[in-house]
Design an enzyme around this catalytic site. Structure first.
Site, PDB file in Angstrom:
ATOM      1  N   ASN A 106       0.810  -1.226   0.000  1.00 47.36           N
ATOM      2  CA  ASN A 106       0.000   0.000   0.000  1.00 47.36           C
ATOM      3  C   ASN A 106       0.842   1.273   0.000  1.00 47.36           C
ATOM      4  O   ASN A 106       0.302   2.359   0.244  1.00 47.36           O
ATOM      5  CB  ASN A 106      -0.940   0.010   1.208  1.00 47.36           C
TER       6      ASN A 106
ATOM      7  N   HIS B 228      -0.634   4.617  -1.068  1.00 54.25           N
ATOM      8  CA  HIS B 228      -2.076   4.438  -1.223  1.00 54.25           C
ATOM      9  C   HIS B 228      -2.921   5.284  -0.279  1.00 54.25           C
ATOM     10  O   HIS B 228      -4.046   5.629  -0.619  1.00 54.25           O
ATOM     11  CB  HIS B 228      -2.455   2.954  -1.104  1.00 54.25           C
TER      12      HIS B 228
HETATM   13 MG    MG Z   1      -3.146  -0.134  -5.989  1.00 58.15          MG
END
Ligand code: MG
Ligand code: NAD
Length: 364
Positions: A247, A250
């Site tokens: 992530n 993200h």
């Molecule tokens: Mg992604």
């Protein structure tokens, strides 16, 4: 490149291990992927954009089997429960038995929906991923996360359900719009930035070839990203720890996507800007150097990805969205940051003031 010898890697998960084939002409190479079928029933799920282009190549290989296709409309809005129900109805209509297989032909939307439908039918049947976007080739087709959206939020319902095989036919990228292609490159760069410095250096020297979609460079980039991701998934399939590193960028990225009403930025574009913000925040926290941030920015720019927060977005608003993204403790955030290229870490207790200052500096 030899059409008949794709680059192959294995996702190692004991009895649920599966091959990933990357190369040209693979959709039409049914002799290869049919070996992964266990029964006689196949439902091909695709969408109204991809099916006219590529469905034939797949269904020509289904001769002698009992098969049907189910098409959804194009777009994230169609990764819905209503379409799971329709897919299950199509399986019922086909008379699909427990050894049936779902084939997902399309981008991540089709892959997530088809995989989740396969996970539900008779408590789980096989599915094969045939990703047709760069993002789905390098990210969503491998790792077993499947699911659909609810009105209350994206990806709120799902299951871990690994595919039986992944067939990444790069010929399909010929019709993929440039912007979608570059968004996929963001998820390639992300893998290298998290945990594979030699791959990052390779990307720096092959950035122009990748931007020009050179076949050999594309295959190698997909393979190296997936080798990295497959290793992470093999060690932490259900995201108890290490998998969370995927992530990187993200939390910032989701806030940017949301602030843009999901129409301004593609996911990969949000991730590109988000990774750079994570690098700058890491630098601010004295975890990493300005030189590492500069290398990341240069690579993102070379392949044509955005690196700036779009005009009109507000730092306080973005911080508020980031607070919602994960379960944070009051006044602090839990983020994926890095100690330089290839050295991402999960960091809890990041002060909101540092996050805000990073956002403000990027907007000023
Ligand atoms: Mg992604
Ligand atoms: P997508 O599936 O919407 O595809 C992007 C666009 O490209 C669509 O309009 C699609 O119709 C079109 N398209 C697909 N293949 C094409 C081709 N070969 N030629 C021309 N057009 C083509 O989007 P995506 O970026 O592939 O995937 C995004 C989805 O993936 C999101 O729903 C996201 O939540 C999910 N995702 C899942 C995972 C996971 O681990 N399961 C990881 C990342 C993303």
């Amino acid at each position: 490149m030899n059409q008949n010898s794709p680059t192959t890697l294995d996702v190692t998960l004991g009895a649920r291990s599966y091959p990933v084939w990357i190369g040209r002409g693979l959709l039409a190479d049914a002799a290869r992927w049919r070996e992964r079928l266990r029964g006689r029933h196949v439902l091909v799920i695709s969408n109204t954009t991809v099916a006219p282009l590529y469905l034939d190549r797949v269904t020509r290989g289904l001769e002698g089997l009992k098969w049907a296709s189910f098409l959804i409309e194009d777009g994230e809005a169609h990764k819905s429960f209503a379409n799971v129900e329709r897919a299950l109805a199509a399986l019922a209509e086909l008379g699909a038995t427990r050894d049936a297989c779902v084939i997902a032909l399309g981008g991540g939307v089709v892959g997530d929906l088809a995989g989740f439908s396969a996970a539900c039918w008779m408590r789980g049947i096989d599915f094969i991923q045939m990703p047709t976007t760069l993002l789905s080739m390098v990210d969503s087709s491998v790792g077993g996360k499947t699911g659909v959206n609810l009105p209350a939020g994206k990806n709120l319902v799902g299951a871990f359900h690994q595919p039986r095989a992944v067939v990444a036919d790069i010929d399909t990228l010929a019709t993929l719009p440039d912007r979608e292609y570059r968004a996929g490159l963001a998820e390639v760069i992300k893998g290298a930035a998290i945990g594979d410095e030699p791959f990052f250096a390779w990307l720096e020297t092959h950035a122009d070839a990748l931007a020009a979609r050179d076949d050999n460079a594309v295959v190698e980039a997909i393979a190296r990203k997936l080798r990295y991701k497959a290793g992470v998934v093999a060690r932490d399939e259900t995201e108890q720890g290490e998998r969370a590193l995927l992530n990187l960028g993200h939390t910032f990225g989701h806030a940017l996507e949301t602030a843009g009403n999901y129409t301004m930025l593609l996911h990969g574009e949000g991730v590109a800007i988000g990774m750079l913000l994570a690098a700058r925040l890491s630098e601010r926290l004295e975890m990493s150097s300005a030189a590492d941030t500069a290398r990341l920015q240069r690579l993102l720019e070379t392949v044509g990805l955005p690196v700036a927060i779009p005009p009109g977005m507000d730092a306080q608003q973005l911080l508020a969205l980031m607070r919602l993204d994960k379960k944070n403790t009051a006044g602090t955030l839990r983020l994926i940051l890095w100690r330089g290229i290839g050295k991402a870490e999960i960091v809890a207790g990041v002060g909101e003031d540092d996050v805000l200052a990073t956002l403000q500096a990027a907007i000023a």
